[in-house]
Write a protein that holds these residues in place. Structure first.
Motif, PDB file in Angstrom:
ATOM      1  N   GLN A 106       0.989  -0.982  -0.072  1.00 24.24           N
ATOM      2  CA  GLN A 106      -0.033   0.056   0.254  1.00 24.24           C
ATOM      3  C   GLN A 106       0.318   1.436   0.103  1.00 24.24           C
ATOM      4  O   GLN A 106       0.713   1.935  -0.990  1.00 24.24           O
ATOM      5  CB  GLN A 106      -0.900  -0.014   1.457  1.00 24.24           C
ATOM      6  CG  GLN A 106      -2.283  -1.258   1.214  1.00 24.24           C
ATOM      7  CD  GLN A 106      -3.200  -0.752   0.065  1.00 24.24           C
ATOM      8  OE1 GLN A 106      -3.380   0.138  -0.364  1.00 24.24           O
ATOM      9  NE2 GLN A 106      -3.898  -1.686  -0.113  1.00 24.24           N
ATOM     10  N   GLU A 109       2.350   1.322  -3.743  1.00 25.56           N
ATOM     11  CA  GLU A 109       1.524   2.109  -4.305  1.00 25.56           C
ATOM     12  C   GLU A 109       1.402   3.234  -4.496  1.00 25.56           C
ATOM     13  O   GLU A 109       1.269   4.328  -5.772  1.00 25.56           O
ATOM     14  CB  GLU A 109      -0.152   1.165  -4.052  1.00 25.56           C
ATOM     15  CG  GLU A 109      -1.223   1.245  -5.031  1.00 25.56           C
ATOM     16  CD  GLU A 109      -2.077   1.527  -4.615  1.00 25.56           C
ATOM     17  OE1 GLU A 109      -2.991   1.567  -5.583  1.00 25.56           O
ATOM     18  OE2 GLU A 109      -2.275   0.302  -3.833  1.00 25.56           O
ATOM     19  N   TYR A 110       1.496   4.423  -2.922  1.00 27.82           N
ATOM     20  CA  TYR A 110       1.008   5.885  -3.059  1.00 27.82           C
ATOM     21  C   TYR A 110       2.580   6.777  -3.114  1.00 27.82           C
ATOM     22  O   TYR A 110       2.046   7.435  -3.165  1.00 27.82           O
ATOM     23  CB  TYR A 110       0.375   5.960  -1.929  1.00 27.82           C
ATOM     24  CG  TYR A 110      -1.339   5.434  -1.645  1.00 27.82           C
ATOM     25  CD1 TYR A 110      -2.718   6.648  -2.683  1.00 27.82           C
ATOM     26  CD2 TYR A 110      -1.457   4.210  -1.025  1.00 27.82           C
ATOM     27  CE1 TYR A 110      -3.558   5.878  -2.685  1.00 27.82           C
ATOM     28  CE2 TYR A 110      -2.802   4.017  -1.620  1.00 27.82           C
ATOM     29  CZ  TYR A 110      -4.190   4.097  -2.619  1.00 27.82           C
ATOM     30  OH  TYR A 110      -4.962   4.160  -2.288  1.00 27.82           O
ATOM     31  N   LYS A 112       4.235   7.487  -5.788  1.00 26.92           N
ATOM     32  CA  LYS A 112       4.228   8.101  -6.800  1.00 26.92           C
ATOM     33  C   LYS A 112       4.888   8.701  -7.633  1.00 26.92           C
ATOM     34  O   LYS A 112       5.770   7.771  -8.862  1.00 26.92           O
ATOM     35  CB  LYS A 112       3.357   8.776  -6.875  1.00 26.92           C
ATOM     36  CG  LYS A 112       1.832   8.580  -6.801  1.00 26.92           C
ATOM     37  CD  LYS A 112       0.875   7.449  -7.455  1.00 26.92           C
ATOM     38  CE  LYS A 112      -0.292   7.412  -6.651  1.00 26.92           C
ATOM     39  NZ  LYS A 112      -1.414   5.773  -7.739  1.00 26.92           N
ATOM     40  N   GLU A 121      -1.533  14.647   2.035  1.00 31.85           N
ATOM     41  CA  GLU A 121      -2.372  14.177   1.241  1.00 31.85           C
ATOM     42  C   GLU A 121      -2.579  12.724   0.580  1.00 31.85           C
ATOM     43  O   GLU A 121      -3.089  11.647   1.234  1.00 31.85           O
ATOM     44  CB  GLU A 121      -2.193  15.011  -0.320  1.00 31.85           C
ATOM     45  CG  GLU A 121      -3.226  15.869   0.450  1.00 31.85           C
ATOM     46  CD  GLU A 121      -4.122  16.715   1.040  1.00 31.85           C
ATOM     47  OE1 GLU A 121      -5.216  15.781   0.379  1.00 31.85           O
ATOM     48  OE2 GLU A 121      -3.952  17.251   1.876  1.00 31.85           O
ATOM     49  N   GLU A 122      -1.056  12.152   0.928  1.00 32.72           N
ATOM     50  CA  GLU A 122      -0.572  10.450  -0.139  1.00 32.72           C
ATOM     51  C   GLU A 122      -0.945   9.815   1.426  1.00 32.72           C
ATOM     52  O   GLU A 122      -2.029   8.290   1.150  1.00 32.72           O
ATOM     53  CB  GLU A 122       0.216  10.449  -0.183  1.00 32.72           C
ATOM     54  CG  GLU A 122       0.555  11.441  -1.933  1.00 32.72           C
ATOM     55  CD  GLU A 122       1.977  11.477  -2.009  1.00 32.72           C
ATOM     56  OE1 GLU A 122       2.180  11.032  -3.240  1.00 32.72           O
ATOM     57  OE2 GLU A 122       3.252  10.514  -1.561  1.00 32.72           O
ATOM     58  N   LYS A 124      -3.547  10.402   3.521  1.00 34.72           N
ATOM     59  CA  LYS A 124      -4.684  10.157   3.746  1.00 34.72           C
ATOM     60  C   LYS A 124      -5.586   9.119   2.852  1.00 34.72           C
ATOM     61  O   LYS A 124      -6.086   8.396   3.367  1.00 34.72           O
ATOM     62  CB  LYS A 124      -5.795  11.414   3.862  1.00 34.72           C
ATOM     63  CG  LYS A 124      -5.564  12.536   4.735  1.00 34.72           C
ATOM     64  CD  LYS A 124      -5.746  13.729   3.974  1.00 34.72           C
ATOM     65  CE  LYS A 124      -5.302  15.178   5.055  1.00 34.72           C
ATOM     66  NZ  LYS A 124      -5.625  16.326   4.865  1.00 34.72           N
ATOM     67  N   THR A 125      -5.108   9.084   1.558  1.00 35.99           N
ATOM     68  CA  THR A 125      -5.760   7.589   0.921  1.00 35.99           C
ATOM     69  C   THR A 125      -5.383   6.480   1.203  1.00 35.99           C
ATOM     70  O   THR A 125      -5.931   5.624   1.077  1.00 35.99           O
ATOM     71  CB  THR A 125      -5.081   8.632  -0.961  1.00 35.99           C
ATOM     72  OG1 THR A 125      -5.194   9.954  -0.942  1.00 35.99           O
ATOM     73  CG2 THR A 125      -5.863   8.306  -1.597  1.00 35.99           C
ATOM     74  N   CYS A 126      -3.806   6.636   1.917  1.00 37.32           N
ATOM     75  CA  CYS A 126      -3.157   5.608   1.881  1.00 37.32           C
ATOM     76  C   CYS A 126      -4.186   4.679   3.126  1.00 37.32           C
ATOM     77  O   CYS A 126      -4.341   3.822   3.385  1.00 37.32           O
ATOM     78  CB  CYS A 126      -1.761   5.573   2.157  1.00 37.32           C
ATOM     79  SG  CYS A 126      -1.018   3.999   2.456  1.00 37.32           S
ATOM     80  N   HIS A 128      -7.300   4.965   3.921  1.00 39.84           N
ATOM     81  CA  HIS A 128      -8.440   5.220   3.585  1.00 39.84           C
ATOM     82  C   HIS A 128      -8.486   3.526   2.751  1.00 39.84           C
ATOM     83  O   HIS A 128      -9.647   2.756   2.630  1.00 39.84           O
ATOM     84  CB  HIS A 128      -9.088   5.821   2.423  1.00 39.84           C
ATOM     85  CG  HIS A 128     -10.017   5.825   2.067  1.00 39.84           C
ATOM     86  ND1 HIS A 128     -11.825   5.847   2.347  1.00 39.84           N
ATOM     87  CD2 HIS A 128     -10.326   5.508   0.838  1.00 39.84           C
ATOM     88  CE1 HIS A 128     -12.467   5.356   1.762  1.00 39.84           C
ATOM     89  NE2 HIS A 128     -11.994   4.996   0.849  1.00 39.84           N
ATOM     90  N   ALA A 129      -7.592   3.594   1.878  1.00 42.06           N
ATOM     91  CA  ALA A 129      -7.117   2.331   1.008  1.00 42.06           C
ATOM     92  C   ALA A 129      -6.769   1.180   2.055  1.00 42.06           C
ATOM     93  O   ALA A 129      -6.750  -0.159   1.876  1.00 42.06           O
ATOM     94  CB  ALA A 129      -5.898   2.021   0.552  1.00 42.06           C
ATOM     95  N   GLU A 136      -9.702  14.234  10.624  1.00 38.78           N
ATOM     96  CA  GLU A 136      -7.794  15.199   9.353  1.00 38.78           C
ATOM     97  C   GLU A 136      -7.314  14.938  10.641  1.00 38.78           C
ATOM     98  O   GLU A 136      -6.351  15.483  10.879  1.00 38.78           O
ATOM     99  CB  GLU A 136      -8.600  15.991   8.382  1.00 38.78           C
ATOM    100  CG  GLU A 136      -7.570  16.776   8.036  1.00 38.78           C
ATOM    101  CD  GLU A 136      -8.126  17.530   6.904  1.00 38.78           C
ATOM    102  OE1 GLU A 136      -7.142  18.273   6.228  1.00 38.78           O
ATOM    103  OE2 GLU A 136      -9.062  17.297   5.663  1.00 38.78           O
TER     104      GLU A 136
END
Length: 291
Positions: A106, A109-110, A112, A121-122, A124-126, A128-129, A136
């Protein structure tokens, strides 16, 4: 060598030689001190990096100490079997390794730009995954706490630390993968194994006492080695955050070398794939006799 004049006092040549040696030594010391300033970590009471020295305990650290104490009490009340030998802990490393490999996938993957770190920001997305629901404001607080080297990005070990803090401080923030959640439970149990007095920090004496309960023939030597690996800021005490960094190293997890792995992935991204040459049609076999 110093020379003396006719009147028994140091001659001019001796003074010049002494001055020259003194000047040369001064230059050499300035060079050494300049080199040391470039490569050695700066000592600073507010820092968290290697060699930073003692600093004030943060609010998150106080909450972690309380969470570890509460976990110990709940385990004792429920009769849960606790870790009593270091060898028992070592035999569980494989499970942690597998869980960390999933987290590493994971993370990569984030990541990038293959920089071996992810930004807020990455992150937070990670999260969630990974199936972690968190406000926040709390993400910001934990991001700051887990940033052990005070850099702009979060590296893999720091990401593991942030997830461990989440596990301890947010019991309702369940992870999507049960094996990942179990791995963080093991980390907490491992810390409590070494924290023989239950006051939320480790010392070399505690580590030696914990190891002496096992089958190790030389706990004193190993205690010094293990504690040196734990004491990230070299202040003689080890917090949960510091302990986790050492634990990840012991497990030998999917924590690739942060320089080589990043460079390798960058090269793979830059280098265009060589098109495959068309396959040469196989020459048909001559028919054989049927059996």
């Amino acid at each position: 060598m110093r020379t003396e004049g006719k009147d028994g006092k140091d001659g001019k040549d001796g003074k010049d030689g002494e001055h020259s040696r003194s000047h040369s030594m001064k230059k050499r010391m300035e060079s050494v001190l300049g080199w040391a300033a470039r490569i050695l970590p700066r000592s600073n009471s507010g820092g968290k990096g290697p060699g930073a020295g003692p600093r004030e305990e943060s609010e998150v650290e106080r909450r972690v100490v309380e969470a570890l104490r509460r976990r110990r009490e709940e385990d004792e009340a429920s009769g849960k079997k606790r870790i009593v030998h270091f060898n028992t802990l070592v035999m569980k490393f494989a499970k942690s390794d597998e869980a960390f490999k999933q987290i590493r996938k994971q993370f990569d993957e984030y990541d990038k730009d293959a920089s071996q770190s992810i930004d807020l920001e990455e992150l937070k997305t990670c999260l969630h995954a990974l199936g972690v629901a968190i406000a926040e404001e709390e993400v910001m607080q934990l991001y700051k706490e887990a940033d052990m080297d005070c850099s702009d990005g979060m590296q893999f070990k720091e990401f593991i630390l942030l997830l461990a803090l989440l596990y301890l401080l947010k019991p309702n923030a369940h992870f999507a993968q049960p094996e990942v959640e179990a791995a963080f439970g093991l980390i907490a149990d491992a810390f409590n194994f070494f924290d023989v007095t239950g006051d939320g920090f480790l010392t070399q004496a505690k580590v030696q006492q914990a190891l002496s309960g096992g089958r190790d023939s030389s706990p004193g030597r190993l205690a010094g080695q293990r504690f040196a690996e734990m004491d990230y800021n070299t202040d003689g005490q080890c917090t949960f955050n510091e302990f986790l960094f050492a634990y990840v190293g012991w497990v030998g997890t999917a924590e690739e070398d942060e320089g080589d792995a990043g460079e390798e992935r960058e090269e793979q991204a830059k280098t265009p794939k060589t098109p495959k040459s068309p396959k040469t049609p196989k020459t048909p076999k001559s028919p054989g006799r049927s059996r």
